[in-house]
Enzyme design. Structure first.
Site, PDB file in Angstrom:
ATOM      1  N   GLU A 280       0.840  -1.212   0.000  1.00 43.01           N
ATOM      2  CA  GLU A 280       0.000   0.000   0.000  1.00 43.01           C
ATOM      3  C   GLU A 280       0.868   1.253   0.000  1.00 43.01           C
ATOM      4  O   GLU A 280       0.520   2.259  -0.621  1.00 43.01           O
ATOM      5  CB  GLU A 280      -0.934   0.014   1.222  1.00 43.01           C
ATOM      6  CG  GLU A 280      -1.984  -1.087   1.209  1.00 43.01           C
ATOM      7  CD  GLU A 280      -2.769  -1.155  -0.084  1.00 43.01           C
ATOM      8  OE1 GLU A 280      -3.237  -0.121  -0.584  1.00 43.01           O
ATOM      9  OE2 GLU A 280      -2.894  -2.265  -0.630  1.00 43.01           O
ATOM     10  N   TRP A 283       1.741   1.752  -3.518  1.00 42.70           N
ATOM     11  CA  TRP A 283       0.623   2.383  -4.249  1.00 42.70           C
ATOM     12  C   TRP A 283       0.629   3.887  -4.006  1.00 42.70           C
ATOM     13  O   TRP A 283       0.378   4.688  -4.895  1.00 42.70           O
ATOM     14  CB  TRP A 283      -0.732   1.809  -3.787  1.00 42.70           C
ATOM     15  CG  TRP A 283      -1.197   0.634  -4.585  1.00 42.70           C
ATOM     16  CD1 TRP A 283      -1.190  -0.670  -4.191  1.00 42.70           C
ATOM     17  CD2 TRP A 283      -1.766   0.642  -5.919  1.00 42.70           C
ATOM     18  NE1 TRP A 283      -1.713  -1.465  -5.193  1.00 42.70           N
ATOM     19  CE2 TRP A 283      -2.074  -0.690  -6.255  1.00 42.70           C
ATOM     20  CE3 TRP A 283      -2.031   1.649  -6.841  1.00 42.70           C
ATOM     21  CZ2 TRP A 283      -2.637  -1.052  -7.477  1.00 42.70           C
ATOM     22  CZ3 TRP A 283      -2.593   1.296  -8.061  1.00 42.70           C
ATOM     23  CH2 TRP A 283      -2.887  -0.034  -8.380  1.00 42.70           C
ATOM     24  N   TRP A 312     -21.538  11.135 -18.642  1.00 47.37           N
ATOM     25  CA  TRP A 312     -21.757  11.243 -17.188  1.00 47.37           C
ATOM     26  C   TRP A 312     -22.993  12.091 -16.906  1.00 47.37           C
ATOM     27  O   TRP A 312     -23.179  13.141 -17.526  1.00 47.37           O
ATOM     28  CB  TRP A 312     -20.539  11.880 -16.501  1.00 47.37           C
ATOM     29  CG  TRP A 312     -19.259  11.120 -16.683  1.00 47.37           C
ATOM     30  CD1 TRP A 312     -18.172  11.527 -17.395  1.00 47.37           C
ATOM     31  CD2 TRP A 312     -18.920   9.837 -16.142  1.00 47.37           C
ATOM     32  NE1 TRP A 312     -17.178  10.578 -17.331  1.00 47.37           N
ATOM     33  CE2 TRP A 312     -17.605   9.525 -16.562  1.00 47.37           C
ATOM     34  CE3 TRP A 312     -19.586   8.914 -15.332  1.00 47.37           C
ATOM     35  CZ2 TRP A 312     -16.957   8.343 -16.219  1.00 47.37           C
ATOM     36  CZ3 TRP A 312     -18.946   7.742 -14.991  1.00 47.37           C
ATOM     37  CH2 TRP A 312     -17.646   7.463 -15.426  1.00 47.37           C
ATOM     38  N   ASN A 347     -10.828   2.219   3.343  1.00 45.74           N
ATOM     39  CA  ASN A 347     -10.428   2.080   1.929  1.00 45.74           C
ATOM     40  C   ASN A 347     -11.395   1.228   1.113  1.00 45.74           C
ATOM     41  O   ASN A 347     -11.769   1.589  -0.003  1.00 45.74           O
ATOM     42  CB  ASN A 347      -9.020   1.499   1.840  1.00 45.74           C
ATOM     43  CG  ASN A 347      -8.594   1.320   0.393  1.00 45.74           C
ATOM     44  OD1 ASN A 347      -8.547   2.272  -0.368  1.00 45.74           O
ATOM     45  ND2 ASN A 347      -8.322   0.085  -0.003  1.00 45.74           N
ATOM     46  N   TRP A 365     -17.077  11.183 -12.114  1.00 46.97           N
ATOM     47  CA  TRP A 365     -16.145  10.882 -11.026  1.00 46.97           C
ATOM     48  C   TRP A 365     -15.543  12.148 -10.434  1.00 46.97           C
ATOM     49  O   TRP A 365     -15.162  12.204  -9.264  1.00 46.97           O
ATOM     50  CB  TRP A 365     -15.022   9.947 -11.498  1.00 46.97           C
ATOM     51  CG  TRP A 365     -14.232  10.442 -12.679  1.00 46.97           C
ATOM     52  CD1 TRP A 365     -14.520  10.270 -13.998  1.00 46.97           C
ATOM     53  CD2 TRP A 365     -13.018  11.215 -12.648  1.00 46.97           C
ATOM     54  NE1 TRP A 365     -13.576  10.870 -14.790  1.00 46.97           N
ATOM     55  CE2 TRP A 365     -12.639  11.455 -13.992  1.00 46.97           C
ATOM     56  CE3 TRP A 365     -12.214  11.710 -11.629  1.00 46.97           C
ATOM     57  CZ2 TRP A 365     -11.487  12.184 -14.340  1.00 46.97           C
ATOM     58  CZ3 TRP A 365     -11.071  12.431 -11.961  1.00 46.97           C
ATOM     59  CH2 TRP A 365     -10.723  12.662 -13.303  1.00 46.97           C
ATOM     60  N   TRP A 388     -10.089   7.666  -7.368  1.00 49.20           N
ATOM     61  CA  TRP A 388     -11.307   7.937  -8.150  1.00 49.20           C
ATOM     62  C   TRP A 388     -11.177   7.446  -9.580  1.00 49.20           C
ATOM     63  O   TRP A 388     -12.101   6.847 -10.134  1.00 49.20           O
ATOM     64  CB  TRP A 388     -11.659   9.437  -8.102  1.00 49.20           C
ATOM     65  CG  TRP A 388     -12.482   9.688  -6.880  1.00 49.20           C
ATOM     66  CD1 TRP A 388     -12.052  10.136  -5.664  1.00 49.20           C
ATOM     67  CD2 TRP A 388     -13.879   9.401  -6.730  1.00 49.20           C
ATOM     68  NE1 TRP A 388     -13.090  10.152  -4.766  1.00 49.20           N
ATOM     69  CE2 TRP A 388     -14.228   9.718  -5.394  1.00 49.20           C
ATOM     70  CE3 TRP A 388     -14.875   8.920  -7.570  1.00 49.20           C
ATOM     71  CZ2 TRP A 388     -15.531   9.554  -4.902  1.00 49.20           C
ATOM     72  CZ3 TRP A 388     -16.167   8.765  -7.080  1.00 49.20           C
ATOM     73  CH2 TRP A 388     -16.480   9.074  -5.771  1.00 49.20           C
TER      74      TRP A 388
END
Ligand SMILES: Cc1cc2nc3c(=O)[nH]c(=O)nc-3n(C[C@H](O)[C@H](O)[C@H](O)COP(=O)(O)OP(=O)(O)OC[C@H]3O[C@@H](n4cnc5c(N)ncnc54)[C@H](O)[C@@H]3O)c2cc1C
Length: 475
Positions: A280, A283, A312, A347, A365, A388
């Site tokens: 993580e 990431w 969207w 998360n 988004w 996102w």
């Protein structure tokens, strides 16, 4: 030599390269923090995060003063005023150099470039260090010298780079040049505090000591089971260090150093809990590299440009129900209410609510990204944008568009007894674990805002029809 250290999201004394370098090569140190009203509104910075920053500044100001370093608090209306404000202070305090720790999103990068140009023109040396990442951007490249777009390939090279350096725990503060203590003038801070919202602040005590306490607790207990518990929101299975990493009261290097210590120095072998947690942290680095290497994502653009053709929906009423946790999908509502009540969200649930907004409600988004930043105590542009764009299938190494979480199945899997839902959606507290995930009509609780099966199918079809551009593949 006298150095001005400009603090931003690095509010700590230990393992702070801009500060420790100043301690080595200066006879005296000054410090500054700038509160920019325009930045706070436009990015946006959540009130709870602002409050958290101000509490950190109070502690930092006192700690620096104990070392004879005076922290000046400046206030500007717009980012354009920052270069002149820094230069004026540097000249008033007779500083020869300015030290900063790099910030990678585009606006911050441009701001720092302007400050550097102004200072250099006036004869002040500007030095930039890296503290926000473990491996600095620019160092992870593929065989063609290009940045990676896929996490697994990025991670492989990251491990080669990171393991090459020494990992002696970088935790203690440096020896400072001047030992005569001064007093921190916090008058301005008191005024700033009045603007901040402290309703949820009680969940998050500020400070470097608190951050290290949390790190130690996590290392002593939960990290060994992290791979098994991290997806269950009713369990304290994660470190909750993100707010501290975001304001920089702890560094990612310090986190990594502690994890390696627990794992006997092993990076990707040994305890599965530890290696999953290190993953993580990688990431986290990955997304910081993405904003540096692909600055288009900082301008509200999707990483995969073809996805901008997606129609969207711009439905403010539906969006508002999502924001307030009133969608009629219990796990989504519980998560959104957790965000409202604590300034933080687990998360697993960030992924669930982001997929629900984009793939079931088909709402842009960017609306969700903005709402998160305006509420999160750990709001970090790179991680938030990355999360996102991953969830909306618009980003680098994102979830494929046809992989859509079903929030009810996620709820059954990761909150099997419904404990988390009961905590945040009291209207449903009386339901048993069988009914709570997809309840029958309950007085005072909304019916589902959308049909999960129909909307999922429609989104996949719409994505499938988009005109993909071949140039956007790569590793
Ligand atoms: C839609 C979405 C938005 C997000 N927005 C943010 C944000 O604004 N700020 C933020 O710090 N994280 C964000 N994340 C990532 C992640 O949800 C949080 O970092 C994590 O929940 C923080 O809890 P923790 O400190 O207990 O994490 P742990 O599980 O203990 O992980 C340790 C640290 O690793 C980093 N980390 C963990 N997961 C990720 C990840 N997926 N991406 C990047 N870094 C990660 C964080 O710094 C975290 O503190 C987002 C994820 C999604 C899906």
């Amino acid at each position: 030599m006298k150095t001005l250290v400009w603090f931003r999201n690095d509010l700590r004394l230990s393992d702070n390269p801009a500060l420790s370098r100043a301690a080595i090569d200066s006879d005296a140190i000054e410090a500054v923090y700038i509160h920019c009203h325009e930045y706070v509104k436009s990015h946006p910075v959540a009130p709870v995060r602002l409050h958290f920053i101000f509490e950190h500044l109070q502690l930092l100001g006192d700690e620096l003063a104990a070392q004879g370093i005076s922290l000046t608090l400046l206030e500007v209306k717009t980012a354009k005023e920052i270069p002149a404000a820094i230069l004026k202070l540097a000249q008033q305090k007779s500083c020869d150099q300015l030290h900063i720790n790099a910030e990678y999103p585009l606006d911050e990068f441009v701001r720092d470039k302007n400050v550097a140009a102004t200072c250099k023109a006036a004869g002040i040396i500007v030095r930039r260090f890296h503290d926000r990442v473990i491996v600095p951007p620019g160092m992870i490249r593929n065989g063609q010298g290009l940045p990676y777009k896929v996490f697994t390939a990025f991670k492989r090279t990251w491990l080669q780079q990171a393991t090459a350096v020494s990992w002696a725990s970088p935790s203690s503060a440096p020896a400072f040049p001047k030992a005569v203590a001064c007093k921190f003038d916090n008058a301005v801070l008191k005024k700033w505090f009045a603007e901040a919202d402290d309703r949820v602040a009680a969940h998050w005590p500020a400070g470097e000591a608190e951050a290290h306490e949390r790190l130690k607790d996590f290392m002593d207990t939960a990290i060994r089971h992290y791979h098994e518990t991290r997806d269950f929101p009713a369990t304290e299975g994660t470190s909750t260090l993100s707010p501290y990493l975001a304001v920089g009261s702890i560094s990612p290097r310090q986190c990594l150093g502690a994890a390696l210590h627990v794992n006997g120095g092993e990076w990707d072998t040994g305890s599965e809990g530890v290696t999953t947690w290190i993953n993580e942290l990688i990431w986290r680095d990955f997304y910081q590299h993405v904003v540096t290497d692909f600055p288009q994502v900082c301008k509200h653009n999707p990483m995969q440009t073809y996805t901008d053709q997606f129609p969207w929906r711009k439905d403010e009423k539906v969006f508002e129900r999502w924001c307030q946790g009133q969608t009629g999908i219990p796990i989504v509502d519980a998560a959104m209410r957790q965000l409202l009540q604590t300034g933080w969200m687990h998360n697993r649930l960030r992924m669930v609510v982001a997929m629900f907004l984009t793939k079931n409600l088909q709402i842009d988004w960017r609306w969700g990204e903005h709402w998160f930043m305006s509420r999160l105590i750990d709001g970090d542009f790179a991680a938030n944008n990355g999360g996102w764009q991953w969830s909306a299938s618009t980003g680098t190494d994102a979830a494929p568009y046809f992989r859509v979480f079903n929030p009810v199945s996620q709820s059954r899997k990761f909150d099997p007894d419904g404990h988390f839902i009961r905590q945040y959606v009291p209207e449903l507290a009386h339901l048993d674990k069988k009914n709570i995930h997809q309840p029958p009509p309950v007085n005072g609780y909304p019916l589902p805002i959308v049909d999960l099966v129909v909307s999922r199918k429609q989104t996949i079809e719409l994505f499938g029809k988009l005109d993909r551009k071949p140039a956007e593949t790569g590793n």
